[in-house]
Design an enzyme around this catalytic site. Structure first.
Site, PDB file in Angstrom:
ATOM      1  N   CYS A 188     -12.525  -8.416   3.647  1.00 32.88           N
ATOM      2  CA  CYS A 188     -12.169  -9.723   4.215  1.00 32.88           C
ATOM      3  C   CYS A 188     -10.669  -9.778   4.493  1.00 32.88           C
ATOM      4  O   CYS A 188     -10.206 -10.394   5.450  1.00 32.88           O
ATOM      5  CB  CYS A 188     -12.552 -10.854   3.264  1.00 32.88           C
ATOM      6  SG  CYS A 188     -14.271 -10.825   2.742  1.00 32.88           S
ATOM      7  N   HIS A 192      -7.753 -11.428   7.093  1.00 34.23           N
ATOM      8  CA  HIS A 192      -7.271 -12.694   6.539  1.00 34.23           C
ATOM      9  C   HIS A 192      -6.173 -12.529   5.496  1.00 34.23           C
ATOM     10  O   HIS A 192      -6.019 -13.379   4.621  1.00 34.23           O
ATOM     11  CB  HIS A 192      -8.446 -13.493   5.967  1.00 34.23           C
ATOM     12  CG  HIS A 192      -9.493 -13.800   6.996  1.00 34.23           C
ATOM     13  ND1 HIS A 192      -9.240 -14.554   8.115  1.00 34.23           N
ATOM     14  CD2 HIS A 192     -10.802 -13.428   7.094  1.00 34.23           C
ATOM     15  CE1 HIS A 192     -10.349 -14.646   8.843  1.00 34.23           C
ATOM     16  NE2 HIS A 192     -11.306 -13.965   8.255  1.00 34.23           N
ATOM     17  N   ARG A 235     -20.583 -18.706   8.922  1.00 32.40           N
ATOM     18  CA  ARG A 235     -19.301 -17.999   9.080  1.00 32.40           C
ATOM     19  C   ARG A 235     -19.311 -16.689   8.286  1.00 32.40           C
ATOM     20  O   ARG A 235     -18.885 -15.643   8.777  1.00 32.40           O
ATOM     21  CB  ARG A 235     -18.158 -18.902   8.627  1.00 32.40           C
ATOM     22  CG  ARG A 235     -16.770 -18.303   8.664  1.00 32.40           C
ATOM     23  CD  ARG A 235     -16.334 -17.901  10.051  1.00 32.40           C
ATOM     24  NE  ARG A 235     -16.701 -16.512  10.386  1.00 32.40           N
ATOM     25  CZ  ARG A 235     -16.518 -15.969  11.580  1.00 32.40           C
ATOM     26  NH1 ARG A 235     -16.018 -16.654  12.583  1.00 32.40           N
ATOM     27  NH2 ARG A 235     -16.884 -14.717  11.810  1.00 32.40           N
ATOM     28  N   CYS A 239     -18.895 -12.814   9.630  1.00 36.13           N
ATOM     29  CA  CYS A 239     -17.844 -11.902   9.179  1.00 36.13           C
ATOM     30  C   CYS A 239     -18.439 -10.574   8.710  1.00 36.13           C
ATOM     31  O   CYS A 239     -17.936  -9.514   9.073  1.00 36.13           O
ATOM     32  CB  CYS A 239     -17.030 -12.529   8.047  1.00 36.13           C
ATOM     33  SG  CYS A 239     -15.827 -13.769   8.611  1.00 36.13           S
TER      34      CYS A 239
END
Lengths: 278, 229
Positions: A188, A192, A235, A239
């Site tokens: 992730c 991010h 979401r 991802c």
């Protein structure tokens, strides 16, 4: 467009009366924009302009009807269900999810709690479309999620970390966030972990800038590109798909652990509900 | 039908014990249902991913095998997964770099540039290896490198900035053997120069085949390519 705006005004007023935040979502967002220099928050002028006319408001209004109508084989409304602050209490419930629920001995997010309410209280079968259909503005889930979430607009994210399971899930979610694997070696944090980074033209939110992250995880949001209201689980699914990893199970604890972590990362920041995204 | 003999009674008694025992075992399983709070965060994450139905792990994947292997970490994944972000210690980085150097396989005829026009499309395309609610069918389309997600290349299309801009790549660097080798290595396994980089190991993982790498390199180096306009 003008007609829609006229229609949206009474909707905003009607929902404003039940949504207890003083500021509508677009003003919550504007305050964040004013507080920090962020390319992510300001990337779509068009979306900012449309926020006051967010189609998700309609979805939430449909959800209000569904929530308060007796439904399912047991013919009871969702007012009988506890979303963390007592049966039927919705004000500020969503910003304190995921949380531990004693009746299931489990940390649960909003979606799983709605499933629990539908199956255990209202008596729906697990494969009933009301329970099984999770995505799209037309689904019961998105309507009800949006309605419940809107009752936390402008409130600070504050998922409790009191019960040992809440702490364990949050910490496991953190491990998952940084856990690289798969054919493309992503995690992730690849996307991010830094502010101001873009995938093609899209500015990515950084998990380490809470004013960005609160918008990033303010779901449900109307996704303009999808022409649908989308959820947190949607979401996360997207991802993992982009990362070339397997489909995540929305009813599994892995997705809830990740949400426990990402909500903790926004702690103290105001929720934008409903939000509007690209 | 058992006659009521002392032996049969004994068997019946034993059966009762077994049944009771079975129940006891079942109860124990329930009360001993995995205690999340007794695990380290790492152990719990592994448990949630692999044992607690966290992901669909049995779907077939394009490279053969199942989605489970997309969640199993190799040595590099383990070394480069650092809580909070950032890099592991220097010793670990050196080990990652050394393993990357070992991993690189060069084309038999040496590194050559392919077709930049095909490379242009592959550099743009995000198709390939996605699984789950929509699964990429590799027989329908070529797998792309998705370079534009993170890099600006030719400016006729918008690229991301997770990686450095590669605009004018060949024009500014030339096409020496050393330069071609460097670019090939970076695509094949970039950890040889940047251990624990975010960039995928496109050659080592098999994500891109030899021809695709040659075509994408042509897009980067060919004087005719819009990258070098």
């Amino acid at each position: 467009m003008f007609k829609k705006a006229l229609l949206a005004l009474p909707v905003a007023l009607a929902l404003g009366a039940t949504a207890h935040a003083e500021k509508p979502p677009e003003e919550v967002l504007q305050d964040l924009i004013d507080s920090v220099d962020s390319a992510y928050l300001t990337q779509s002028e068009q979306n900012l302009l449309m926020m006051a006319d967010n189609p998700a408001m309609w979805t939430g209004m449909d959800g209000e009807d569904l929530f308060h109508t007796p439904r399912g084989p047991n013919n009871v409304s969702m007012e009988a269900c506890d979303f963390g602050k007592g049966p039927g209490v919705l004000e500020g419930a969503y910003v304190e999810l995921p949380r531990y629920f004693e009746d299931t001995d489990r940390v649960m997010d909003l979606e799983n709690r709605i499933v629990h309410c539908m199956t255990e209280v209202q008596g729906f079968a697990a494969d009933d479309p009301a329970v099984a259909r999770r995505h799209g503005s037309g689904s019961d889930h998105m309507k009800i999620q949006t309605y419940i979430a809107m009752q936390s607009n402008g409130m600070e994210w504050n998922n409790p970390l009191d019960h040992p399971l809440e702490i364990a899930m949050r910490d496991a979610g953190e491990v998952m966030f940084y856990r690289r694997s798969g054919i493309a070696d992503f995690n992730c944090n690849t996307c991010h972990g830094e502010s101001g980074k873009r995938i093609r033209a899209s500015v990515l939110p950084s998990k380490d800038v809470p004013q960005e992250w609160t918008k990033a995880m303010s779901w449900p949001a109307f996704r303009v590109g999808h022409d649908n209201v989308r959820s947190s689980q949607h979401r996360i699914r997207g991802c993992y798909w982009q990362m070339r990893m397997p489909r995540i199970n929305p009813d599994g604890d892995a997705s809830i652990a990740l949400m426990s972590y990402w909500t903790d990362a926004s702690r103290g920041q105001p929720a934008i509900l409903p939000d509007m995204k690209r | 039908m058992l006659k009521k003999t002392p032996i049969a009674a004994g068997i019946a008694a034993l059966a009762t014990i077994f049944i009771a025992g079975g129940c006891a075992v079942a109860d124990a399983d329930k009360s001993n249902a995995v205690d999340y709070t007794a695990m380290t965060p790492e152990e719990l994450a592994e448990h949630l991913i692999f044992e607690a139905n966290g992901f669909v792990l049995d779907q077939e994947v394009q490279e053969g095998g199942t989605t489970r292997q997309r969640m199993v970490q190799d040595d590099l994944h383990k070394a480069c997964s650092v809580i909070g972000g950032g890099d592991p210690d220097q010793e670990t980085l050196e080990a990652v770099r050394a393993a990357a150097a070992e991993s690189i396989v060069y084309p038999e005829g040496g590194i050559e540039l392919g077709d930049w026009e095909r490379g242009r499309e592959l550099a743009w395309s995000g198709f390939g290896y996605r699984v789950g609610h929509k699964t990429d069918d590799h027989s329908a389309r070529d797998v792309g490198g998705n370079c534009y997600n993170c890099h600006q290349l030719a400016t006729d299309r918008t690229g991301g900035n997770l990686g450095p801009s590669l605009t004018g790549y060949g024009k500014t660097r030339g096409t020496s053997e050393a330069m071609l080798k460097y670019a090939y290595d970076m695509i094949y396994n970039p950890h040889v120069y940047f251990p624990c980089t975010n960039m995928p190991r496109f050659g080592h993982s098999g994500f891109l085949d030899e021809q695709a790498i040659a075509d994408i390199m042509a897009y980067m180096f060919d004087p005719e390519s819009p990258v070098n306009e």
